[in-house]
Design an enzyme around this catalytic site. Structure first.
Site, PDB file in Angstrom:
ATOM      1  N   TYR A   1       0.822  -1.205   0.000  1.00 23.10           N
ATOM      2  CA  TYR A   1       0.000   0.000   0.000  1.00 23.10           C
ATOM      3  C   TYR A   1       0.860   1.262   0.000  1.00 23.10           C
ATOM      4  CZ  TYR A   1      -3.721   3.273   0.758  1.00 23.10           C
ATOM      5  OH  TYR A   1      -4.590   4.312   0.596  1.00 23.10           O
TER       6      TYR A   1
ATOM      7  N   GLN B   1      -4.869  18.412   4.949  1.00 24.99           N
ATOM      8  CA  GLN B   1      -5.122  18.035   3.559  1.00 24.99           C
ATOM      9  C   GLN B   1      -6.543  17.533   3.430  1.00 24.99           C
ATOM     10  OE1 GLN B   1      -5.342  14.457   2.696  1.00 24.99           O
ATOM     11  NE2 GLN B   1      -5.951  14.942   0.609  1.00 24.99           N
TER      12      GLN B   1
ATOM     13  N   TYR C   1      -9.430  15.740   1.285  1.00 26.75           N
ATOM     14  CA  TYR C   1     -10.025  15.010   0.178  1.00 26.75           C
ATOM     15  C   TYR C   1     -11.446  15.548   0.063  1.00 26.75           C
ATOM     16  CZ  TYR C   1      -6.257  11.673  -0.519  1.00 26.75           C
ATOM     17  OH  TYR C   1      -5.057  11.098  -0.821  1.00 26.75           O
TER      18      TYR C   1
ATOM     19  N   ARG D   1      -3.887   0.359  -9.340  1.00 35.87           N
ATOM     20  CA  ARG D   1      -2.716  -0.010  -8.546  1.00 35.87           C
ATOM     21  C   ARG D   1      -2.643  -1.534  -8.439  1.00 35.87           C
ATOM     22  NH1 ARG D   1      -3.840   4.466  -3.735  1.00 35.87           N
ATOM     23  NH2 ARG D   1      -3.917   6.290  -5.123  1.00 35.87           N
TER      24      ARG D   1
ATOM     25  N   HIS E   1       1.109  12.813  -7.152  1.00 35.67           N
ATOM     26  CA  HIS E   1       0.671  11.919  -6.068  1.00 35.67           C
ATOM     27  C   HIS E   1       1.663  10.767  -5.862  1.00 35.67           C
ATOM     28  CE1 HIS E   1      -2.952  11.615  -3.492  1.00 35.67           C
ATOM     29  NE2 HIS E   1      -2.542  10.380  -3.294  1.00 35.67           N
TER      30      HIS E   1
ATOM     31  N   GLY F   1       8.793  11.820  -5.313  1.00 35.27           N
ATOM     32  CA  GLY F   1      10.116  11.328  -5.684  1.00 35.27           C
ATOM     33  C   GLY F   1      11.260  11.838  -4.843  1.00 35.27           C
ATOM     34  N   ILE F   2      11.008  12.685  -3.852  1.00 31.14           N
ATOM     35  CA  ILE F   2      12.095  13.250  -3.044  1.00 31.14           C
ATOM     36  C   ILE F   2      12.579  12.208  -2.045  1.00 31.14           C
ATOM     37  CG2 ILE F   2      12.670  15.010  -1.317  1.00 31.14           C
ATOM     38  CD1 ILE F   2      10.521  16.770  -2.781  1.00 31.14           C
ATOM     39  N   ARG F   3      13.876  11.942  -2.082  1.00 28.76           N
ATOM     40  CA  ARG F   3      14.461  10.918  -1.225  1.00 28.76           C
ATOM     41  C   ARG F   3      15.686  11.412  -0.450  1.00 28.76           C
ATOM     42  NH1 ARG F   3      10.285   9.430  -2.261  1.00 28.76           N
ATOM     43  NH2 ARG F   3       9.514   7.461  -3.125  1.00 28.76           N
TER      44      ARG F   3
ATOM     45  N   GLY G   1       6.906  12.358   1.760  1.00 25.54           N
ATOM     46  CA  GLY G   1       5.979  11.375   2.293  1.00 25.54           C
ATOM     47  C   GLY G   1       6.596  10.022   2.578  1.00 25.54           C
TER      48      GLY G   1
END
Length: 413
Positions: free
Chosen positions: A47, A163, A165, A200, A300, A333-335, A354
């Site tokens: 997940y 945030q 939804y 997914r 996302h 994509g930030i690592r 995240g």
């Protein structure tokens, strides 16, 4: 008061090592996901780590960062690297930023990630607690396994963003906004790209959707307006979790919203509104027209559209179009600290992170999440210092070169 030296976290690790104590969570971003996978159930790992389709968008996000390089340059007529041109001034190094009139000590914001109770019992309240300790903003997802009130209590004097939804029942929206404002959430982050789930496969192959198992519905289940609406159907949430979960998800998934509907949020939220999920410059211009103060360039995390453009690739054009009038941020994509530095150089005012934080949560609970955040900040601090950047204002496109190496692409396949 002098700026915080985030590089001290590195010193703390080395001092502990001298006493035989190693970090509880790896500092290697390439290993972080692997370590989390070892402690998570297959469903929980899938997940958090899953992407849409064949994960092409997730790969594109990482490749985009790898193609931007930080060059080593020399001043004309001198062999002194520009990297070290400000070395005498680094005692004043700072990574603070001003967002919406509020000074934050770092440009890192913990982004909204749902169902954190799936990954560790410390869940959202634990991550919110350590964010307050580090003075890093925490963004609570509507798909939380903790309530708005619980997270506010855990975060105490910290910075809180909410945030949304975008549920279709306006009475429920008003209730959520009221609860968030009353509990000290100052920025509203509205997700535009998740009115229905992307395809997914890793979740589908396991037939697993945590909300239908009662995980991630706490914001809805604790909302008085939703509870009253559900009870009018004759149901009791605590007696029919599956039925209540289906009813809550139905409030979230129905149809896309329209630009005109932003006016409703604008009228009922006192603070800044940030639209999350912008990928096209025309949408960025339209976001500006709505009167919203900020946007997040985001796909996302590659979870919605397979084959979408990388967020970092979309960032410069959007910054050029609206960056002088809106607060433009980026996620997906930030690592690493170097990734954050590259995003800042391309015009982002801040970044939302995240998955790495959630991997830390899975491995070591709230202290694991804290270690990951501290590591990212130390990495950013060290990298900016080595590149001669005293403040975030020194981060500019002139500091980067875009060079495509075959090895970058090969590493993603």
């Amino acid at each position: 008061m002098p700026p915080i030296n985030f590089g001290s976290y590195q010193t703390k690790i080395y001092n502990a090592g001298a006493l035989g104590r190693l970090p509880a969570v790896t500092t290697n971003p390439a290993l972080l996901e692997q370590h989390a996978r070892k402690v998570l159930s297959p469903r929980a790992y899938s997940y958090v780590a899953t992407g849409a389709g064949e994960r092409a968008t997730m790969d594109a996000n990482r490749l985009a960062f790898r193609q931007w390089k930080i060059p080593k340059s020399y001043e004309a007529g001198s062999f002194t690297p520009l990297f070290f041109s400000n070395i005498g001034q680094m005692d004043n190094q700072s990574i603070s930023v001003n967002l919406f009139g509020q000074v934050y000590k770092t440009p890192l914001i913990v982004g909204p990630v749902g169902v954190q109770g799936l990954f560790h019992s410390d869940k959202e309240t634990g991550v919110a607690e350590v964010c307050a300790e580090l003075e890093v903003p925490y963004t609570l997802s509507t798909a939380s396994s903790s309530s708005i009130e619980e997270v506010a209590a855990a975060n105490k004097s910290g910075h809180r963003w909410f945030q949304l939804y975008w549920v279709h029942d306006k009475d429920i929206i008003l209730s959520l906004l009221k609860r968030a404002e009353e509990n000290g959430f100052t920025v509203l982050v509205v997700s535009l790209d998740t009115w229905t789930l992307g395809w997914r496969p890793t979740d589908l192959d396991q037939g697993y959707f945590p909300f239908y198992r009662g995980i991630g519905n706490e914001v809805g289940f604790t909302d008085p307006v939703f509870r009253a609406k559900y009870e009018r159907t004759g149901g009791k949430i605590e007696e029919d979790i599956i039925g209540a979960a289906n009813a809550w998800v139905a409030e979230l998934n129905e149809k896309p919203h329209t630009w005109e509907e932003v006016d409703f949020l604008r009228k009922h939220w006192k603070g800044p509104i940030v639209l999350k999920g912008i990928q096209h410059v025309d949408d960025a211009r339209r976001a500006l027209e709505t009167g919203c103060e900020g946007l997040v360039v985001s796909n996302h995390g590659g979870r919605q559209v397979d084959g979408a453009i990388a967020s970092l690739d979309a960032l410069p054009e959007i910054v050029d179009a609206v960056g002088d009038k809106m607060t433009v941020m980026v996620d997906s994509g930030i690592r690493t600290g170097a990734d954050i530095m590259k995003a800042l150089c391309l015009g982002a005012k801040a970044v939302l992170v995240g998955r790495p934080v959630i991997y830390g949560l899975a491995i070591g609970g709230k202290r694991g999440a804290k270690s990951v955040i501290e590591g990212l900040l130390a990495d950013l601090w060290q990298g900016m210092g080595l590149a001669g950047m005293e403040t975030v204002a020194d981060c500019s496109r002139d500091c980067l070169r875009r060079i495509k190496y075959p090895g970058d692409l090969k590493s993603m396949l």
